[in-house]
Write a protein that holds these residues in place. Structure first.
Motif: not given
Length: 348
Positions: A219, A222, A330, A332, A337, A339, A342
């Protein structure tokens, strides 16, 4: 003996054929006096018929007799607003045992007296199936993906535990983009003329040329958000079946490894609304807060959360939720990491 057996078989076949014809050819109803009027056998027959009739994902099956309004939204190649597709169910009450099971599954405090922000959506599954299997619904039920959810709690539902609710569902807009067709469905929980809870569910019917379910990149959307807290939570293997029993959402990719495999998934995936509700429960537990006022939740569902599995929840200071301060959340994949969802929560 064989003649009698043949007659019995033919009678049974004739009964089921007649039942199917009766359900498919019968007059469609938009208003139901109670949730019991939405019989599962009728919904399943209509669902199978709609799957056969509308076989392709990402296509609009528009009935020319219905009224649509073209929209000028420049972000989409086509946007159509709908005037006359609505389903209403009257006389529904909150079942205390059902609510207790929901809170236990999502790990809310069983003694706080609250009705969780996401709970009301569990009441809409039967009416939702009636909506998407009707002749007015312009998409195939095959492969509909829940991509976004907005919730507005205008009045806490615990204030109406003894009241009768009216559920209203309506299709608001179809939009076409490079991924396929998106549709917004509005959900409203009414007491008399007062809306106490409202949600907008956005579903995607993916086109063949749409993006694949390949493994996503890490991601990067973010980076501007700095999460101050994080916590792990486990997703048990039975979560999908348990949530389906409570809500009626029996989509095969949420249930078992073999049923998920038939739809192209290596393992079953958790319901997105369970993941969101579980995250809110952890937020309330971490900061010992109640969400018994006017709140809004906006959520985007990203990638599947497989069962059994574990995830990492990252979030802001939940005790600071206000009209002027959002709490960002979030969820994940642990270690990558990537996601799963969100969300933002704020006071209205």
């Amino acid at each position: 003996m064989m003649c009698i057996l043949t007659m019995i078989i033919l009678t049974i076949l004739a009964f089921f054929i007649g039942l199917i014809v009766f359900v498919i050819c019968g007059k469609e109803t938009d208003v139901y006096d109670s949730i019991s009027k939405l019989a599962w056998y009728k919904l399943i027959i209509k669902l199978v018929y709609k799957l056969v009739k509308c076989r392709k994902q990402g296509n609009l099956y528009l009935d020319k007799s219905l009224v649509y309004i073209a929209d000028t939204n420049t972000n989409f190649t086509l946007a159509l607003s709908v005037r006359n597709h609505k389903v209403t169910v009257n006389g529904l009450r909150i079942d205390k045992d059902h609510l207790a099971k929901y809170k236990a599954l999502c790990r809310y405090n069983p003694n706080d007296g609250e009705v969780p922000l996401c709970y009301a959506e569990t009441l809409f599954m039967k009416p939702l199936i009636a909506l998407i299997t009707s002749s007015k619904f312009a998409l195939s039920p095959i492969g509909l993906i829940h991509i976004r959810q907005n919730i507005k709690q205008w009045i806490p539902l615990q204030e109406y535990m003894k009241a009768k609710f009216t559920l209203e569902l309506s299709v608001k807009q179809y939009r076409q983009n490079e991924r396929g067709i998106e549709v917004d469905i509005n959900l409203r929980t009414m007491v008399g003329s007062t809306c106490v809870w409202e949600g907008t569910m956005t579903l995607l019917s993916r086109a063949k040329q749409g993006k694949s379910r390949g493994r996503p990149e890490r991601r990067n959307h973010d980076k501007e958000i700095i999460y101050r807290f994080d916590d792990d939570f486990e997703v048990p293997a039975s979560c999908g079946v348990d949530y389906a029993k409570l809500t009626g959402d029996w989509n095969p990719h949420h249930l078992y490894r073999w049923s998920a495999w038939l739809l192209g998934y290596q393992k079953p995936i958790a319901h997105g609304m369970w993941t969101l509700s579980r995250a809110i429960a952890k937020l309330q537990e971490r900061f010992e807060i109640t969400l018994d006022g006017r709140y809004e939740v906006s959520c985007a569902f990203k990638r599947p959360l497989f069962m059994p599995g574990s995830a990492v929840m990252k979030f802001d200071d939940g005790s600071m939720i206000s009209e002027y301060s959002d709490c960002n959340v979030l969820v994940e994949e642990k270690g990558t990491s990537i996601p799963h969802l969100t969300a933002t929560i704020k006071s209205l």
